[in-house]
Design a protein around this motif. Sequence first.
Motif, mmCIF file in Angstrom:
data_model
loop_
_atom_site.group_PDB
_atom_site.id
_atom_site.type_symbol
_atom_site.label_atom_id
_atom_site.label_comp_id
_atom_site.label_asym_id
_atom_site.label_seq_id
_atom_site.Cartn_x
_atom_site.Cartn_y
_atom_site.Cartn_z
ATOM 1 N N LYS A 560 1.160 -40.651 9.159
ATOM 2 C CA LYS A 560 2.476 -40.852 8.554
ATOM 3 C C LYS A 560 2.622 -42.305 8.120
ATOM 4 N N ASP A 561 3.610 -42.561 7.266
ATOM 5 C CA ASP A 561 3.919 -43.927 6.860
ATOM 6 C C ASP A 561 4.561 -44.664 8.030
ATOM 7 N N VAL A 562 4.341 -45.976 8.072
ATOM 8 C CA VAL A 562 4.853 -46.765 9.194
ATOM 9 C C VAL A 562 6.367 -46.670 9.307
ATOM 10 N N SER A 563 7.059 -46.482 8.189
ATOM 11 C CA SER A 563 8.526 -46.426 8.208
ATOM 12 C C SER A 563 9.054 -45.231 8.992
ATOM 13 N N ARG A 564 8.198 -44.222 9.254
ATOM 14 C CA ARG A 564 8.634 -42.989 9.927
ATOM 15 C C ARG A 564 8.260 -42.962 11.409
#
Length: 668
Positions: A560-564
């Motif tokens: 997943k993207d780090v923002s999630r």
Amino acid sequence: MELKNLPWPKIKKIALWIGLGLVVLGIVLFALRTPIMKYMVSNKVRSFNEKHNADVKVINPHFTGILTLNFDEIVIKPIDNDTLINIDNLSIKINPLRLLMARLSITNLKADNININVLRDSTGNNYTFLYKSVNKEEPSSTSSSSYERRVSRLMDLFFDILPSDIHIKKFDFLINTRGHKVYATVPKFDISSGIIDLNTLVTENDSTTNYKIVGDINTWINKAYVKVYAANAPSATIPFISYKFNAKVSFDTLAFGIDNSGYSHGKYQLEGNAMFDGLKVQHRKIAMQEVNLDKGSLNYVVNFGKDFVELDSATVINFNKLTFSPYAKYRSKPNRFVALSLNKDFFPAQDLFSSLPEGIFSTVRGLEVNGELAYHLKFEADWNNLKDLVFESELRSQNFSIKKYGDVVYPYINGPFQYTFYDNGVPSRTFPVGEDNPNFRRLDQIPPVLQYAVMFSEDGNFFGHRGFLIDAFRASLIRNIQAGRFARGGSTITMQLVKNIYLSRNKTIARKLEEALITWLIERQHLVSKQRMLEIYLNIIEWGPGVFGANEAAEFYFNKDVSRLTTSEAIFMASIIPRPKKFFYSFSDSGSLRHNMAGYYRLIASKMLRKGIISQEEFDMIVPNVRLDGMAKAYLREPLINLSDTLLLREDEEEMPVEDTPPATQTN
């Protein structure tokens, strides 16, 4: 009957008989001086041989004249090894004036040959018998002696035994350690009236250097000065250092002197001086290349007490353009105690940067600055009470500014740049730090839970300090002293960035010093903002095998993207920063996090709760477990061994203070 009541003629008669008796006693002693000396020497030699398992021989001791002792041969060796010292036709003359003071002092020494042969191999050596007694329970003569008495005796012995006139036809010295040989010879060893002017030929590894030794010795006032330099080359290399320590030390000139010694205010004080010119040192733990220390001098004052040794603050050290007066003390009783302090008032800042040795501080080379600097250092540690260890270190400035950068312009990282990661000193991967990198994330794109989990783990007061955490460094000193090894560091995020971006990864003393100096420059001159430093840090640190930066790590572990990232996932990612390639040791055979991770989770989560990063409800829902959905899960199939390498914070580990101001986001 009292003597004063005797008539004067009778007193004169008694005095005459006493005088005659003394004369007769003197004549008898003079006539029997050789037999008496042989008897005394024989007893001493026999006693020494019995106590030290030795085979010392003193051949034909005898007198010539009144105070000249002669020995045909002296052999000093252990019973079970080769000869250590062999002396042929030794003649020594005793100082009559000091003899009247009950001190044996030699004024003149002559010998045909003195040969010293120091051997060590796999079976043993031929020198430790000198101080080892056969009787293991026999206490050493110096075991209960104070430092002041030992040094006082040593200085008296040195200046009493060392004659002002020495004439040796040939002097040879050999050190043979496991086949490595260093051979020194003085073809004509002559010292006349205390004036030293000797040529010493030293051979090591088929290379011979002619060391010139000059100086003077005055045994009446306990003063000596010796200077050494190479007579046949621009510089000389200190022998045996390369073999013993895998290092190289060379010099143009070395000198050492003793100016005064004696008791002062209840302490034995030693004063003198030393200097070096063109001193060069090379050792992989100091620096990866040769370090040129150039010029230095020392005017020392050392105090010795019953249980302490002290470098007096009257000591003055000159190093290139710097002058300072350190203080140091070591006390052995009742507890081991070490103290070190240095206070240098404001001085031209350029003097510091101009005095840095060649071979280290490569990124600082050529730096030109304005203003003044002052430095304060205080260290005190009682080994039985380490919780009260004192450590203070501060480099202050006034009107300080950078006029011209040297080889590296430090603010270049404020814009996009190329970063190279080194693995065991070898370049492993280079990638851009900036928008050209699809995995680069601005600070406002990285969730606060990850920012704070990393800061609480690595540097809890990042936004509050100015590059250094003295309390953290003090805690690491205590831990390292207790462990007797390097067990914990005290690096801040700023220091880690400096190390990773500007410096090599070689673990040397020089690199650590340069790291501290660059950190000070960046923080004090505000060359890079805190927000930018944290942003770079989160985008370049190694987060797994071949994984760099927060977004790559989020993809690698959780797909997943780090923002999630969730809070549990962020805490897990923070936990593996110290050992990123061994992240799988945090998991059990079943694929879940090991039970000892629970304490780490509680520690970091409780800090985020107190800081207001997460709510009480979020805190209550945190479970010390994560599910690996990325490529990382393939690593869990590998055998899990050497679990001691797992590095986790303990619940009782000292918390770093946390600055109240949260990190502001930054868009580049």
